[in-house]
Design an enzyme around this catalytic site. Structure first.
Site, mmCIF file in Angstrom:
data_model
loop_
_atom_site.group_PDB
_atom_site.id
_atom_site.type_symbol
_atom_site.label_atom_id
_atom_site.label_comp_id
_atom_site.label_asym_id
_atom_site.label_seq_id
_atom_site.Cartn_x
_atom_site.Cartn_y
_atom_site.Cartn_z
ATOM 1 C CG ASP A 1 -2.067 0.933 1.128
ATOM 2 O OD1 ASP A 1 -2.352 1.394 0.003
ATOM 3 O OD2 ASP A 1 -2.704 1.227 2.153
ATOM 4 C CG HIS B 177 0.436 2.367 -9.142
ATOM 5 N ND1 HIS B 177 0.107 1.785 -7.924
ATOM 6 C CD2 HIS B 177 -0.569 3.230 -9.437
ATOM 7 C CE1 HIS B 177 -1.054 2.272 -7.522
ATOM 8 N NE2 HIS B 177 -1.473 3.151 -8.411
ATOM 9 C CG LEU C 291 9.866 -17.003 -2.894
ATOM 10 C CD1 LEU C 291 9.354 -17.097 -1.467
ATOM 11 C CD2 LEU C 291 10.497 -15.641 -3.127
#
Length: 255
Positions: free
Chosen positions: A35, A52, A146
């Protein structure tokens, strides 16, 4: 014990922070609500989309940091079912980010044995977004390290309602008996199956809420909130969050 000398990057403070961690108490699954991209940009006099773009670049840094210490699953909340309410220009930009991110980073992700997955609904996503994500999934499907899981067009209430509907249909068709329904069974009807529930949730930007993210799965997760916006949440900050996780006692309702 695991060595953290393979930390990806050159910042000595990051490596020192990683070396202080208990290698035997690394969370298997870390979920992140990324966020503050827009606010980070606006504070600098930049358009929200610039935030962004910076946030996208930070995804790889934190992915490599998580990979270096042995995190098994890293889920990034990339776009929620509610984010469609944002201005069309911003949504269109967000939908194009996978087309930039994956071609640029896929070789390095493959070299580090990272596997890409997506949790969310493909319906409603542009074809070019889906193609970029699916190509990355296909190229990394044999990797065993991962799992980098993107929650894309994801909302937890919709997920649970959908799971209940599917379970009810299976019960109607006598595929499942009422006395067979327990937490483990219901979890199999969620989009996150077969991933383990998150051990740690990190949310950046100072907001203290879950925002319709993994409501079922976060029941016993440790929550970590920071005032830092996502683009400024660096590798040492990630290790600091892991350190805070390690200082907590997880009792799951017991003593």
């Amino acid at each position: 014990m695991m060595s953290f000398r393979k930390w990806f990057g050159s910042k000595p403070e990051g490596e020192q922070a990683a070396l202080k961690l208990d290698a035997d108490n690394i969370p298997n699954h870390v979920a992140v609500i990324m966020d503050g991209n827009g606010r980070w940009a606006q504070k600098r006099g930049l358009p929200r989309v610039a935030g962004h773009h910076s946030g996208m670049k930070n995804v790889k840094k934190i992915t490599m940091a998580a990979n270096s210490i042995g995190v098994k699953v890293l889920t990034m909340y990339a776009f929620s079912t509610e984010n469609w309410k944002r201005p069309k220009e911003e949504v269109d930009y967000l939908m194009k980010l996978p087309m930039e991110f994956f071609p640029k980073e896929i070789d390095e992700l493959i070299a580090n044995n990272v596997q890409i997955r997506m949790t969310g609904w493909p319906e409603g996503l542009p074809n070019y977004t889906l193609k970029a994500v699916q190509d990355a999934i296909d190229q990394t499907k044999h990797n065993t390290g991962l799992i980098l899981n993107f929650a894309l067009n994801y909302g937890s209430r919709k997920e649970m309602l959908n799971g209940i509907q599917r379970l009810a249909q299976d019960m109607k068709e006598n595929k499942v008996a009422a006395d067979e329904v327990d937490e483990a069974l219901f979890s199999k009807y969620l989009l996150t199956d077969p991933l383990p529930d998150p051990d740690l949730l990190i949310r950046t930007s100072g907001e203290l809420r879950i925002s319709n993210f993994m409501l079922w799965q976060l029941a016993y997760s440790e929550l970590y909130f920071t005032d830092l916006c996502w683009p400024e949440f660096t590798e040492p900050h990630f290790y600091e969050a892991i350190g805070e996780y390690q200082r907590r006692a997880r009792r799951y309702g017991g003593l």
